[in-house]
Design a protein around this motif. Structure first.
Motif, mmCIF file in Angstrom:
data_model
loop_
_atom_site.group_PDB
_atom_site.id
_atom_site.type_symbol
_atom_site.label_atom_id
_atom_site.label_comp_id
_atom_site.label_asym_id
_atom_site.label_seq_id
_atom_site.Cartn_x
_atom_site.Cartn_y
_atom_site.Cartn_z
ATOM 1 N N MET A 1 -3.523 9.005 57.047
ATOM 2 C CA MET A 1 -3.612 9.770 55.806
ATOM 3 C C MET A 1 -2.931 9.038 54.644
ATOM 4 N N GLU A 2 -1.916 8.274 54.960
ATOM 5 C CA GLU A 2 -1.188 7.530 53.930
ATOM 6 C C GLU A 2 -1.924 6.273 53.510
ATOM 7 N N GLU A 3 -2.937 5.903 54.286
ATOM 8 C CA GLU A 3 -3.570 4.599 54.094
ATOM 9 C C GLU A 3 -4.139 4.424 52.694
ATOM 10 N N TRP A 4 -4.772 5.473 52.161
ATOM 11 C CA TRP A 4 -5.408 5.336 50.845
ATOM 12 C C TRP A 4 -4.369 5.051 49.765
ATOM 13 N N LYS A 5 -3.169 5.654 49.920
ATOM 14 C CA LYS A 5 -2.123 5.400 48.926
ATOM 15 C C LYS A 5 -1.588 3.974 49.060
ATOM 16 N N ASP A 6 -1.388 3.538 50.303
ATOM 17 C CA ASP A 6 -0.920 2.159 50.514
ATOM 18 C C ASP A 6 -1.925 1.165 49.953
ATOM 19 N N ASN A 7 -3.214 1.456 50.149
ATOM 20 C CA ASN A 7 -4.271 0.561 49.632
ATOM 21 C C ASN A 7 -4.194 0.447 48.116
ATOM 22 N N ILE A 8 -3.933 1.572 47.464
ATOM 23 C CA ILE A 8 -3.841 1.561 46.004
ATOM 24 C C ILE A 8 -2.629 0.743 45.562
ATOM 25 N N LEU A 9 -1.508 0.941 46.248
ATOM 26 C CA LEU A 9 -0.299 0.201 45.869
ATOM 27 C C LEU A 9 -0.470 -1.304 46.070
ATOM 28 N N LYS A 10 -1.336 -1.668 46.991
ATOM 29 C CA LYS A 10 -1.543 -3.098 47.274
ATOM 30 C C LYS A 10 -2.812 -3.653 46.614
ATOM 31 N N SER A 11 -3.430 -2.869 45.751
ATOM 32 C CA SER A 11 -4.738 -3.261 45.206
ATOM 33 C C SER A 11 -4.690 -4.523 44.358
ATOM 34 N N MET A 12 -3.505 -4.901 43.868
ATOM 35 C CA MET A 12 -3.412 -6.108 43.046
ATOM 36 C C MET A 12 -3.143 -7.364 43.882
ATOM 37 N N ASP A 13 -2.998 -7.196 45.194
ATOM 38 C CA ASP A 13 -2.793 -8.367 46.059
ATOM 39 C C ASP A 13 -3.994 -9.303 45.961
ATOM 40 N N GLY A 14 -3.727 -10.567 45.749
ATOM 41 C CA GLY A 14 -4.812 -11.552 45.713
ATOM 42 C C GLY A 14 -5.605 -11.567 44.423
ATOM 43 N N ASP B 113 -7.947 3.715 31.396
ATOM 44 C CA ASP B 113 -9.028 3.096 32.135
ATOM 45 C C ASP B 113 -8.828 1.606 32.256
ATOM 46 N N PHE B 114 -7.595 1.178 32.207
ATOM 47 C CA PHE B 114 -7.321 -0.242 32.245
ATOM 48 C C PHE B 114 -7.622 -0.791 33.624
ATOM 49 N N VAL B 115 -8.400 -1.830 33.633
ATOM 50 C CA VAL B 115 -8.651 -2.568 34.868
ATOM 51 C C VAL B 115 -8.205 -4.004 34.614
ATOM 52 N N HIS B 116 -7.299 -4.478 35.414
ATOM 53 C CA HIS B 116 -6.810 -5.847 35.252
ATOM 54 C C HIS B 116 -7.982 -6.813 35.371
ATOM 55 N N PRO B 117 -8.123 -7.748 34.429
ATOM 56 C CA PRO B 117 -9.289 -8.632 34.438
ATOM 57 C C PRO B 117 -9.398 -9.528 35.669
ATOM 58 N N GLY B 118 -8.306 -9.718 36.392
ATOM 59 C CA GLY B 118 -8.350 -10.640 37.531
ATOM 60 C C GLY B 118 -8.556 -9.976 38.879
ATOM 61 N N VAL B 119 -8.645 -8.640 38.877
ATOM 62 C CA VAL B 119 -8.685 -7.951 40.170
ATOM 63 C C VAL B 119 -10.055 -8.112 40.828
ATOM 64 N N ALA B 120 -10.062 -8.192 42.162
ATOM 65 C CA ALA B 120 -11.324 -8.344 42.895
ATOM 66 C C ALA B 120 -12.179 -7.091 42.740
ATOM 67 N N LEU B 121 -13.489 -7.264 42.772
ATOM 68 C CA LEU B 121 -14.436 -6.159 42.521
ATOM 69 C C LEU B 121 -14.202 -4.983 43.457
ATOM 70 N N GLU B 122 -13.959 -5.298 44.752
ATOM 71 C CA GLU B 122 -13.805 -4.216 45.730
ATOM 72 C C GLU B 122 -12.503 -3.435 45.528
ATOM 73 N N ASN B 123 -11.569 -4.002 44.762
ATOM 74 C CA ASN B 123 -10.289 -3.324 44.525
ATOM 75 C C ASN B 123 -10.179 -2.711 43.133
ATOM 76 N N LYS B 124 -11.247 -2.832 42.333
ATOM 77 C CA LYS B 124 -11.174 -2.417 40.921
ATOM 78 C C LYS B 124 -10.762 -0.956 40.767
ATOM 79 N N GLU B 125 -11.371 -0.089 41.529
ATOM 80 C CA GLU B 125 -11.095 1.345 41.381
ATOM 81 C C GLU B 125 -9.654 1.657 41.784
ATOM 82 N N ASP B 126 -9.223 1.084 42.916
ATOM 83 C CA ASP B 126 -7.842 1.306 43.369
ATOM 84 C C ASP B 126 -6.839 0.756 42.346
#
Lengths: 90, 200
Positions: A1-14, B113-126
């Motif tokens: 259940m926590e996974e979606w929140k962790d995914n959001i927090l890590k969404s800038m990785d890479g 609605d800020f989306v960082h310009p460098g983020v990967a497409l699959e992670n844009k919404e997150d």
């Protein structure tokens, strides 16, 4: 259940790094030039203000000197008249 | 090998060439850091310029008691936080903007609605959701999170930038994550439930 929140927090990785515009440094140089101009003009304004202050102070001093001389001249004339009763009736 | 301390002393003597060398080394990293605060590319570009103007004007005050990197990041973070304080202050005292939506009368909430310009497409919404809830953090928690989790700086370096201990950074980061998760739950109360329901 926590996974979606962790995914959001890590969404800038890479994520790739965003790049500033290519003319960014030339804009910095323009700002520096503008800042130097403003500093110079402020310097000249300070000098002008100091000179104006000195002139005003001197003018006030001179005015004060002459007006006190006028007063003492008038006073000595009155003393002469009263001492020697120049305009008095005998 | 690029000698940063020597570069700073040349900048202190007025060398724009040295400033450009420093700019080429740090501009991209600082731009991305500032962008995480401003969530707007134009504002980030403006602040980036201001950072390097400040570096030029204050290079003579650099005491070498910290690294050049720490010093520059500290200027960038402080300018970013000042920017956010001014922006929030302007919002609070804005007299030309109604607090309420004209049609429904509900309170307006500024949608980011800020989306960082460098983020990967699959992670844009997150990533969009992440930047929405980052605003809910205090300044120190926000800084600790941005510098460690988004910029990937080591905790000790972040501690030097923030002029706190490494333990403080660790604590700030923990609290930031807890608060971010809580904000996500508040924003999207159904999201966790729907995922639970779809699992077998």
């Amino acid at each position: 259940m926590e996974e979606w929140k962790d995914n959001i927090l890590k969404s800038m990785d890479g994520a790739d790094q965003a790049k500033p515009p290519s003319d960014s440094f030339s804009k910095i140089q323009s700002k520096l030039a503008q800042h130097q101009e403003e500093t110079h003009s402020k310097g000249w304004m300070a000098v002008a203000a100091a000179i104006l202050l000195m002139i005003s102070a001197n003018v006030a001093l001179i005015n004060s000197y002459y007006s006190s001389n006028e007063t003492s001249k008038t006073n000595s004339d009155s003393e002469l008249v009263s001492d020697y009763n120049i305009y008095g009736n005998e | 090998m690029f000698d940063e301390n020597h570069c700073i002393s040349q900048i202190a003597s007025g060398s724009e060439t040295a400033l450009e060398e420093l700019y080429n080394t740090y501009a991209v990293k600082l731009y991305n850091t500032i962008l995480s605060y401003t969530k707007n590319e134009e504002d980030a570009q403006e602040l980036l310029q201001d950072v390097f103007v400040a570096v030029f004007n204050n290079a003579n005050k650099f005491a070498a008691d910290s690294s050049v990197s720490t010093w520059i990041y500290r200027i960038a973070v402080n300018k970013s936080l000042d920017f956010l304080r001014k922006k929030n202050s302007a919002k609070r005292f804005g007299i030309f903007t109604s607090l309420y939506k004209p049609d429904s009368g509900e309170v307006q909430i500024e949608a980011t609605d800020f989306v960082h310009p460098g983020v990967a497409l699959e992670n844009k919404e997150d990533a969009r959701l992440l930047y929405q809830v980052i605003d809910s953090l205090s300044e120190n928690q926000k800084t600790a999170f941005i510098l460690t989790q988004i910029e990937g700086l080591p905790q000790q370096e972040v501690a030097d930038i923030m002029q706190v201990t490494r333990k403080s950074v660790e604590s700030l980061l923990q609290r930031a994550k807890v608060n971010l998760k809580k904000s996500l739950e508040d924003y999207y109360p159904e999201r966790g439930k729907s995922k639970k329901n779809t699992s077998k």
